[in-house]
Design a protein around this motif. Sequence first.
Motif, PDB file in Angstrom:
ATOM      1  N   GLU A 106      14.719   9.100 -13.326  1.00  0.00           N
ATOM      2  CA  GLU A 106      13.498   8.845 -14.091  1.00  0.00           C
ATOM      3  C   GLU A 106      13.736   7.767 -15.154  1.00  0.00           C
ATOM      4  O   GLU A 106      12.915   6.853 -15.324  1.00  0.00           O
ATOM      5  N   TRP A 107      14.880   7.874 -15.871  1.00  0.00           N
ATOM      6  CA  TRP A 107      15.214   6.894 -16.907  1.00  0.00           C
ATOM      7  C   TRP A 107      15.370   5.495 -16.305  1.00  0.00           C
ATOM      8  O   TRP A 107      14.825   4.518 -16.835  1.00  0.00           O
ATOM      9  N   ARG A 120      13.200   1.970 -16.826  1.00  0.00           N
ATOM     10  CA  ARG A 120      13.872   0.764 -17.305  1.00  0.00           C
ATOM     11  C   ARG A 120      13.676  -0.391 -16.323  1.00  0.00           C
ATOM     12  O   ARG A 120      13.329  -1.514 -16.713  1.00  0.00           O
ATOM     13  N   PHE A 121      13.899  -0.123 -15.069  1.00  0.00           N
ATOM     14  CA  PHE A 121      13.830  -1.163 -14.046  1.00  0.00           C
ATOM     15  C   PHE A 121      12.418  -1.732 -13.919  1.00  0.00           C
ATOM     16  O   PHE A 121      12.231  -2.913 -13.636  1.00  0.00           O
ATOM     17  N   ASN A 122      11.417  -0.882 -14.154  1.00  0.00           N
ATOM     18  CA  ASN A 122      10.026  -1.302 -13.976  1.00  0.00           C
ATOM     19  C   ASN A 122       9.284  -1.511 -15.300  1.00  0.00           C
ATOM     20  O   ASN A 122       8.054  -1.611 -15.325  1.00  0.00           O
ATOM     21  N   THR A 155      11.060  -6.042 -18.616  1.00  0.00           N
ATOM     22  CA  THR A 155      12.183  -6.283 -17.715  1.00  0.00           C
ATOM     23  C   THR A 155      11.933  -7.535 -16.881  1.00  0.00           C
ATOM     24  O   THR A 155      10.848  -7.729 -16.333  1.00  0.00           O
ATOM     25  N   TYR A 156      12.959  -8.372 -16.805  1.00  0.00           N
ATOM     26  CA  TYR A 156      12.928  -9.573 -15.971  1.00  0.00           C
ATOM     27  C   TYR A 156      13.733  -9.296 -14.706  1.00  0.00           C
ATOM     28  O   TYR A 156      14.867  -8.797 -14.775  1.00  0.00           O
ATOM     29  N   HIS A 157      13.185  -9.625 -13.558  1.00  0.00           N
ATOM     30  CA  HIS A 157      13.871  -9.443 -12.282  1.00  0.00           C
ATOM     31  C   HIS A 157      14.278 -10.799 -11.720  1.00  0.00           C
ATOM     32  O   HIS A 157      13.509 -11.768 -11.798  1.00  0.00           O
ATOM     33  N   ALA A 214      19.487  -7.849  -9.358  1.00  0.00           N
ATOM     34  CA  ALA A 214      19.788  -8.169 -10.755  1.00  0.00           C
ATOM     35  C   ALA A 214      18.533  -8.113 -11.609  1.00  0.00           C
ATOM     36  O   ALA A 214      17.456  -8.547 -11.194  1.00  0.00           O
ATOM     37  N   PHE A 215      18.669  -7.593 -12.830  1.00  0.00           N
ATOM     38  CA  PHE A 215      17.553  -7.549 -13.765  1.00  0.00           C
ATOM     39  C   PHE A 215      18.076  -7.558 -15.191  1.00  0.00           C
ATOM     40  O   PHE A 215      19.271  -7.358 -15.447  1.00  0.00           O
ATOM     41  N   PHE A 216      17.175  -7.786 -16.117  1.00  0.00           N
ATOM     42  CA  PHE A 216      17.498  -7.797 -17.538  1.00  0.00           C
ATOM     43  C   PHE A 216      16.341  -7.180 -18.299  1.00  0.00           C
ATOM     44  O   PHE A 216      15.178  -7.506 -18.053  1.00  0.00           O
ATOM     45  N   CYS A 217      16.641  -6.275 -19.242  1.00  0.00           N
ATOM     46  CA  CYS A 217      15.616  -5.584 -20.008  1.00  0.00           C
ATOM     47  C   CYS A 217      15.696  -5.992 -21.481  1.00  0.00           C
ATOM     48  O   CYS A 217      16.730  -5.812 -22.132  1.00  0.00           O
TER      49      CYS A 217
END
Length: 396
Positions: free
Chosen positions: A20-21, A25-27, A31-33, A43-46
């Motif tokens: 869930e966490w 975070r991913f969505n 967040t940049y994907h 890869a992503f950045f929050c």
Amino acid sequence: MKYDSVEKQFHKLTKEQFDEWFDKRFNSNTTYHFDIEIGKSPAFFCFDIPLFNKILEIQQKNDQLNNLFNNLPLIASQQYIRNSLVVDVKKTNEIEGVFSSRKEIFELTEDLKKRKSNKIGSIVNKYLLLLNGKSEKKISSCEDIRKIYNELFIYGDESLIDPDKWPDGKLFRKDYVGVYDAGNDEPIHNGIVPEEKIIKYLDVAVSILNNQDINAFVRISLFHYIFEYAHPFYDGNGRIGRYLVSMFVKNKISSIFAFRISSGINNYKNKYYKAFKDTEGVLNKGDLTLFVYEFLDILDKTYDDCIDYAKSKKKELEDKYNDLKAKMPRLSKNEDNVLYVLTQATIFSDFGITIQEIQSTLKISVRTIRRCINTFKEKSILTEKRLSKKMLYSLV
């Protein structure tokens, strides 16, 4: 700055809580994907609030450092930046096991002919172009990166890279390369293959670097990670990677801090390498935020070091000049001015200053400067040394 990475959350939470966490975070809308994978994870950045606060803190320190140097006398600031360049070139090579003295590098900054025949002359030349505002202002493509690589490692007819390690693809390497820890036969990272994939990753890195919707400090952190992860060359990745960071900082952030990057990385290199390793870990699930936090923390600590150094040197300048003035109360105006310039050069440089540089600063005749210098020699407070073809003067 402590950051609870994805891996830490994985170990701390139950599977349901973690899923869930991570999904949030991913969505997240912050967040940049990116269209690449780290390991086998997208890869992503929050961009979260603690990171935003950290960036504000670093920007304030950047302003403080710039203000400190804007309020320094001209020669002091010029000598400091030049000395920083010498040290940074030394450190960027030292990290890769290439050792040169400060004196050798300083002489290369002064002597073009010597630079052409020296094993690190191309790197010194590239940093000098950056110092003088004659390098690239922007990286727009993979071709730009390869051009910089050539200029960094070829000067005249000499290459710093062994022929068997020169890029053999269209722009980069075609085959596998492993990154090894010193004294260890086990690779700590495998550079990606084939070349088409390297180009894809660097295209993403360049697009991030030029995305002005993202903070400049974050952009250079993400670019640096992806560049080193791709590891596009057989040899020289670390040196060109650090040069590209310096280039971006010089053009977008600070012409002063730009020449402290390699020194900062060298001072905190264990933290630096650990950041790469942890970010690539399987349980980090492609989250580049971890590296951004750690890289910014290194920059933050380096800003602190630079600010402390500048403050201490400024006080040292004032103390030494006032002490000399007290011992020589009957100086003429020209002698006083020359003394102040010499004091600046003594405190802020390892090597001193030439008569020509003094003349350019004070706009007085060379004859007058030589007369002042002879006065200081008679008082046994002046030293002179020949480096390359120039005579440099400093105070005892």
